[in-house]
Design an enzyme around this catalytic site. Sequence first.
Site, mmCIF file in Angstrom:
data_model
loop_
_atom_site.group_PDB
_atom_site.id
_atom_site.type_symbol
_atom_site.label_atom_id
_atom_site.label_comp_id
_atom_site.label_asym_id
_atom_site.label_seq_id
_atom_site.Cartn_x
_atom_site.Cartn_y
_atom_site.Cartn_z
ATOM 1 N N ASP A 298 0.814 -1.213 0.000
ATOM 2 C CA ASP A 298 0.000 0.000 0.000
ATOM 3 C C ASP A 298 0.850 1.268 0.000
ATOM 4 O OD1 ASP A 298 0.913 -0.507 2.578
ATOM 5 O OD2 ASP A 298 -1.056 -0.923 3.395
ATOM 6 N N ASN B 151 -7.422 -3.273 14.386
ATOM 7 C CA ASN B 151 -8.812 -3.616 14.066
ATOM 8 C C ASN B 151 -8.882 -4.824 13.121
ATOM 9 O OD1 ASN B 151 -7.935 -2.569 11.652
ATOM 10 N ND2 ASN B 151 -9.367 -0.844 11.591
ATOM 11 N N HIS C 157 -7.140 -5.164 10.299
ATOM 12 C CA HIS C 157 -6.928 -4.892 8.873
ATOM 13 C C HIS C 157 -5.629 -5.521 8.368
ATOM 14 C CE1 HIS C 157 -4.818 -0.734 9.641
ATOM 15 N NE2 HIS C 157 -3.909 -1.674 9.486
ATOM 16 N N GLU D 120 -9.827 -2.276 5.403
ATOM 17 C CA GLU D 120 -10.432 -1.982 6.690
ATOM 18 C C GLU D 120 -11.682 -2.831 6.903
ATOM 19 O OE1 GLU D 120 -8.837 -0.232 8.680
ATOM 20 O OE2 GLU D 120 -7.996 1.599 7.833
HETATM 21 C C1 F6R Z 1 1.463 -1.516 6.194
HETATM 22 C C2 F6R Z 1 0.128 -2.086 6.254
HETATM 23 C C3 F6R Z 1 -0.651 -2.152 7.518
HETATM 24 C C4 F6R Z 1 0.170 -2.472 8.764
HETATM 25 C C5 F6R Z 1 -0.714 -2.467 10.005
HETATM 26 C C6 F6R Z 1 0.082 -2.699 11.260
HETATM 27 O O1 F6R Z 1 1.978 -1.606 4.890
HETATM 28 O O2 F6R Z 1 -0.347 -2.487 5.258
HETATM 29 O O3 F6R Z 1 -1.663 -3.113 7.380
HETATM 30 O O4 F6R Z 1 0.785 -3.721 8.603
HETATM 31 O O5 F6R Z 1 -1.371 -1.249 10.109
HETATM 32 O O6 F6R Z 1 0.919 -1.603 11.475
HETATM 33 P P1 F6R Z 1 2.067 -1.643 12.560
HETATM 34 O O7 F6R Z 1 2.987 -2.736 12.168
HETATM 35 O O8 F6R Z 1 2.708 -0.291 12.510
HETATM 36 O O9 F6R Z 1 1.397 -1.930 13.875
#
Ligand code: F6R
Length: 245
Positions: free
Chosen positions: A67, A136, A138, A143
């Site tokens: 992303d 959450n 994701h 989401e």
């Molecule tokens: C990042 C991504 C997100 C993160 C998720 C966890 O490229 O796609 O799904 O993996 O938000 O973020 P952290 O690791 O910062 O807790």
Amino acid sequence: MKIIRTKDYGEMSRKAAGIISAQVIMKPDCVLGLATGSSPEGTYEKLVEWYNQGDLDFGDVTTVNLDEYRGLPKENDQSYYCFMHRHLFDYVNINPDRTFLPDGMNEDPDAECARYEEVIRATGGVDLQLLGLGRNGHIGFNEPGEFFEKGTHCVDLHPSTIEANKRFFASADDVPKQAYSMGIQTIMNAKKILVVVSGEDKAEAVKNCFFGPVTPKVPGSILQMHPDVTVVADEAALSLCSLPE
Ligand code: F6R
């Protein structure tokens, strides 16, 4: 699904880096799907360390990231482009022409999503996709919702995601409100999936994704349907799950 329990974040990172190294050694021209965020930082650090020791060669590797924020120029130090350069690309012998991310500055979402799907298709498909887990549930920026998004799409970030990510920006108002993200189908097309998850604040997400019903309300729960998923999680992240010792 295979769950590897680790003592802490450091051990999680070493184990995950070991799995990625094995992929790169077994198939030097593999396609790695990559994630950003705090979860994989330690994993990238280990990969860089092992590269410096001469144990890894990224010369033929291709990468596609999950992303990118929409509307953030890649030069912005909070862009995922910068993150990848800061944590991995600048320190290993990867060919920059074979590292791909969505273009957050393409103002035409349909064109950008179609372009990025084509980029992934043209690589021949992802061999190993690395994922973090949002609090959450994701994955990528898929989401919680009413249905599973299939392909790369433009996402309105969930308020809880903006809240979680504001630590990287001057204020919550500075966090971009949208992102381009691989869809659930794009992620599920990877041959192998590796999830890294650490910390008590992820325990609920781990329980819901891997031990609850498969539902778009918990996007990561879809991973239960994938034939080759490895979850490397530390004790804190697994604290709400009862696993055999
Ligand atoms: C990042 C991504 C997100 C993160 C998720 C966890 O490229 O796609 O799904 O993996 O938000 O973020 P952290 O690791 O910062 O807790």
